[in-house]
Every structure is written in C-alpha cells, then in structure tokens.
Scaffold this motif. Structure first.
Motif, mmCIF file in Angstrom:
data_model
loop_
_atom_site.group_PDB
_atom_site.id
_atom_site.type_symbol
_atom_site.label_atom_id
_atom_site.label_comp_id
_atom_site.label_asym_id
_atom_site.label_seq_id
_atom_site.Cartn_x
_atom_site.Cartn_y
_atom_site.Cartn_z
ATOM 1 N N THR A 16 12.674 -18.571 -9.652
ATOM 2 C CA THR A 16 13.797 -17.832 -8.859
ATOM 3 C C THR A 16 13.330 -16.099 -9.694
ATOM 4 O OG1 THR A 16 16.106 -17.817 -8.790
ATOM 5 C CG2 THR A 16 15.732 -18.356 -10.772
ATOM 6 N N GLY A 17 14.513 -15.680 -9.269
ATOM 7 C CA GLY A 17 14.589 -13.784 -9.808
ATOM 8 C C GLY A 17 13.516 -13.043 -9.110
ATOM 9 N N GLN A 18 12.308 -13.656 -8.323
ATOM 10 C CA GLN A 18 11.482 -12.886 -8.243
ATOM 11 C C GLN A 18 11.312 -11.940 -7.187
ATOM 12 O OE1 GLN A 18 8.793 -13.166 -10.884
ATOM 13 N NE2 GLN A 18 11.156 -14.006 -12.236
ATOM 14 N N ASN A 19 10.428 -10.849 -6.937
ATOM 15 C CA ASN A 19 10.150 -10.215 -6.225
ATOM 16 C C ASN A 19 8.370 -9.666 -5.373
ATOM 17 O OD1 ASN A 19 10.426 -7.888 -4.022
ATOM 18 N ND2 ASN A 19 9.988 -6.622 -5.712
ATOM 19 N N LEU A 20 8.175 -10.782 -4.881
ATOM 20 C CA LEU A 20 6.721 -10.852 -4.401
ATOM 21 C C LEU A 20 6.316 -9.618 -2.985
ATOM 22 C CD1 LEU A 20 4.364 -12.348 -3.647
ATOM 23 C CD2 LEU A 20 5.421 -13.564 -2.240
ATOM 24 N N MET A 21 5.712 -8.620 -3.340
ATOM 25 C CA MET A 21 5.141 -7.998 -2.765
ATOM 26 C C MET A 21 4.056 -8.357 -2.188
ATOM 27 S SD MET A 21 7.052 -5.296 -4.727
ATOM 28 C CE MET A 21 6.372 -3.451 -3.298
ATOM 29 N N VAL A 22 4.654 -7.976 -0.295
ATOM 30 C CA VAL A 22 3.591 -8.520 0.565
ATOM 31 C C VAL A 22 3.629 -7.415 1.335
ATOM 32 C CG1 VAL A 22 3.385 -9.966 2.718
ATOM 33 C CG2 VAL A 22 4.243 -10.691 0.611
ATOM 34 N N ASP A 23 1.919 -6.013 1.158
ATOM 35 C CA ASP A 23 2.134 -5.070 1.480
ATOM 36 C C ASP A 23 0.995 -4.477 1.663
ATOM 37 O OD1 ASP A 23 1.370 -4.767 -1.284
ATOM 38 O OD2 ASP A 23 2.445 -3.176 -1.982
ATOM 39 N N GLY A 24 -0.227 -5.909 1.485
ATOM 40 C CA GLY A 24 -1.647 -5.598 1.694
ATOM 41 C C GLY A 24 -2.227 -4.629 0.111
ATOM 42 N N GLY A 25 -1.143 -4.376 -1.160
ATOM 43 C CA GLY A 25 -1.800 -3.685 -2.278
ATOM 44 C C GLY A 25 -1.461 -2.170 -1.872
ATOM 45 N N TRP A 26 -0.207 -1.494 -1.526
ATOM 46 C CA TRP A 26 -0.009 -1.112 -1.252
ATOM 47 C C TRP A 26 0.639 -0.324 -2.516
ATOM 48 C CZ3 TRP A 26 0.828 3.348 2.273
ATOM 49 C CH2 TRP A 26 1.733 4.324 1.723
ATOM 50 N N THR A 27 1.462 -1.470 -3.241
ATOM 51 C CA THR A 27 1.947 -0.557 -4.221
ATOM 52 C C THR A 27 0.720 -1.084 -6.179
ATOM 53 O OG1 THR A 27 3.444 -2.954 -4.507
ATOM 54 C CG2 THR A 27 4.853 -1.062 -3.532
ATOM 55 N N ALA A 28 0.048 -1.158 -5.853
ATOM 56 C CA ALA A 28 -1.412 -2.127 -6.818
ATOM 57 C C ALA A 28 -1.593 -0.689 -7.386
ATOM 58 C CB ALA A 28 -2.221 -3.131 -6.173
ATOM 59 N N TRP A 29 -1.552 0.778 -6.244
ATOM 60 C CA TRP A 29 -2.197 1.681 -6.842
ATOM 61 C C TRP A 29 -1.297 1.938 -8.301
ATOM 62 C CZ3 TRP A 29 -7.036 2.083 -4.585
ATOM 63 C CH2 TRP A 29 -6.506 2.491 -3.092
ATOM 64 N N ALA A 73 -5.560 4.440 5.192
ATOM 65 C CA ALA A 73 -6.464 4.931 4.365
ATOM 66 C C ALA A 73 -6.223 4.936 3.137
ATOM 67 C CB ALA A 73 -6.606 6.422 4.352
ATOM 68 N N ARG A 74 -4.475 4.480 2.792
ATOM 69 C CA ARG A 74 -4.328 4.214 0.674
ATOM 70 C C ARG A 74 -3.503 2.737 0.842
ATOM 71 N NH1 ARG A 74 0.307 3.984 -1.263
ATOM 72 N NH2 ARG A 74 1.094 5.632 -3.295
ATOM 73 N N THR A 75 -3.677 1.896 2.272
ATOM 74 C CA THR A 75 -3.578 0.601 1.861
ATOM 75 C C THR A 75 -5.224 -0.226 1.396
ATOM 76 O OG1 THR A 75 -1.729 0.664 3.245
ATOM 77 C CG2 THR A 75 -2.721 -1.854 2.438
ATOM 78 N N PRO A 76 -5.247 -0.817 -0.228
ATOM 79 C CA PRO A 76 -6.382 -1.662 -0.322
ATOM 80 C C PRO A 76 -6.694 -2.262 0.947
ATOM 81 C CG PRO A 76 -4.585 -1.181 -2.187
ATOM 82 C CD PRO A 76 -4.431 -0.929 -1.279
ATOM 83 N N LEU A 77 -5.796 -3.555 0.901
ATOM 84 C CA LEU A 77 -6.576 -4.044 2.271
ATOM 85 C C LEU A 77 -7.075 -3.590 3.898
ATOM 86 C CD1 LEU A 77 -5.057 -7.648 1.409
ATOM 87 C CD2 LEU A 77 -7.335 -6.596 0.664
ATOM 88 N N GLY A 78 -7.130 -2.703 4.229
ATOM 89 C CA GLY A 78 -7.274 -1.639 4.948
ATOM 90 C C GLY A 78 -6.667 -1.801 6.333
ATOM 91 N N ARG A 79 -5.890 -2.238 6.525
ATOM 92 C CA ARG A 79 -4.725 -2.019 7.594
ATOM 93 C C ARG A 79 -3.634 -2.194 7.266
ATOM 94 N NH1 ARG A 79 -2.786 -7.652 8.137
ATOM 95 N NH2 ARG A 79 -3.147 -9.331 7.533
ATOM 96 N N MET A 80 -2.610 -2.200 8.475
ATOM 97 C CA MET A 80 -1.328 -2.133 8.362
ATOM 98 C C MET A 80 -0.462 -3.740 8.187
ATOM 99 S SD MET A 80 0.114 1.716 10.270
ATOM 100 C CE MET A 80 2.268 0.728 9.420
#
Length: 268
Positions: A255-268, A226-233
C-alpha cells in the motif's frame, strides 16, 4: 501456501473504473474481467459506455459489465454513485480512479504557453483529475471497507512525478498544461495520504503511465521514443498487469506505492 493463480483471482469481486469508456479504461477493465471480476464502467457519454460494454462482452462473453453515465465535474452525481453501485452490485471491492481531464488543442487556455493558461480550465482539470478522485474515495470508502479485499488504485502520470521537456512539443499544436501536472502530482500524494488513513481496511496504490501512442504528430512521437529507454511509446495493454497487481491479492501486503509504467522514461 496460496497459489499465484488464487492470489490473482478476482472472482466474485466488483471493480468500478472511472473513465471506463476510454482506451486505458477499456483495457484495464478487460484485464480485470479476465481474472473474474464484475465491472462497473463510469464515464460521461452513454453511447461510449454502451460501445465499451459491447466490446468487453464480445471479448469475454460471461463478463458482467454495468455502466453509470456520470459527469465527474458534478458533485451531486458523484454522490449518487453510492446508491447506484449498491443497487447494481450490493458491494464494491476495488475503485480505479482512471478518469482524466486531458483536454486538447481546441480547449481554451489549455495547450498554450504558461502565461495564457486559464484559471477556469485549471479549475476544471483539478476538479476531474484530483477533487473527483478524493470525493469518490470518500463516499465509496464505506463500501470498500466492508469488503475483505478493499483497494483503491489511482492513475497519475509521468507528469505527476517529473517536469516536462517542452522541446518535445516544438512545431506541434500539443502542449503540457500546469493544471494537468499539478492535479496528477496531487494524485500521487493523495495515494500516500489515503494509504495510511484508510489502513488496514483499504489498500491504496497508484500507477503513473507514460505517453501512449494515439496518432500524435510524427515529430513528437519520434522525440518521445528517442527519450524512452524501451524505445517505444506505450500501448493500452501495457497497463493491464500493473492494475491487476494492485487490484488483486498479489499485492495484499502493498500500500502507498506509485508504480511508474513508462518504458523507463523517469529512470534517466
């Protein structure tokens, strides 16, 4: 102009994946193997490593897979990996620091309220999640430097980037220990530090996964979704593309990058 096909090719490259017998380790190893890489799986259980190797070679029969049974809490064993990798492959192109000390509800001083979290368990988590990654980057750097495609990929977590919503865990035996968050947050900053110090020979990037569906209590899973924009784990396959991007020449100027692969969890 170089084609995308050639940029993503991992042919003749060697990739070492810690936590290689785990769910995510197997998935990302399979993905890199599909692109032509040879894989060295590192984990602490030889039976689990043997099972992972069989699974990977069943899916991709021509894939070369070697295993190293290593306890990442053991400094001496970590140092020994350099000789082992050199003997097996003679080179190393990519290091994926994927292993994680995640514990469970039966581990003393782990999935408990903050005041009850134990220093001993904190030390174990930091040793595996952060110190071991630092040490492997250090001892394997000479091998990576001699590759013209040297890359390190650190695996952090959403909780290395944001604080937890503890209401997700209400009514379950699950928890969110400070040691996990602190050690995974350290991985993000270690990535940035290494990216400038090891440049231009070795690129260093980070992937921060969100929660992966693994039979968690229904109440937790429902709240999480419910808290994930893409609607799934997440599923293990969700991380294959991100790792392949950072491992291959697709990210040759990144280089030096951090890619969030989280269904949008940290976009709120």
């Amino acid at each position: 102009m170089t084609s995308l096909h050639n940029l993503m090719s991992m042919t003749d490259r060697v990739v070492l994946v810690t936590g290689g017998a785990g769910h995510i380790g197997r998935a990302i190893s399979a993905g890199l193997g599909e692109l032509g890489a040879s894989i060295c799986l590192v984990d602490r259980s030889q039976p689990a490593l043997d099972d992972a190797r069989r699974e990977l070679q069943t899916e991709t029969p021509d894939l070369r897979v070697e295993t190293l049974c290593i306890d990442l809490e053991n400094e001496t064993q970590r140092v020994g990996m350099v000789e082992a990798v050199t003997e097996k492959f003679g080179r190393l192109d990519v290091l994926v620091n994927n292993a994680g000390f995640v514990g469970d509800s039966t581990l003393s001083g782990w999935a408990v309220p903050f005041e009850q979290q134990s220093i001993a368990t904190w030390r174990r988590a930091v040793e595996v999640n952060l110190t071991a990654a630092f040490h492997l980057c250090q001892v394997l750097a000479p091998l990576l430097r001699s590759s013209s495609h040297g890359a390190i990929i650190n695996v952090s977590s959403i909780y290395g980037n944001v604080g937890p919503d503890m209401s997700l865990y209400d009514g379950t035996a699950m928890g969110n220990p400070a040691a996990y968050a602190a050690s995974k947050g350290g991985m993000v900053q270690l990535t940035r530090w290494l990216s400038t110090v090891l440049a231009p020979d070795i690129r260093v990037n980070c992937v921060s996964p969100g929660g992966v569906a693994r039979g968690q209590p229904a109440a937790f899973a429902e709240r999480y979704v419910a808290r994930t924009p893409l609607g799934r784990m997440g599923h293990e396959d969700d991380f294959k593309g991100a790792i392949a991007y950072f491992a291959s020449d697709l990210s040759g100027w990144v280089t030096g990058q951090n890619l969030m692969v989280d269904g949008g969890w940290t976009a709120w």
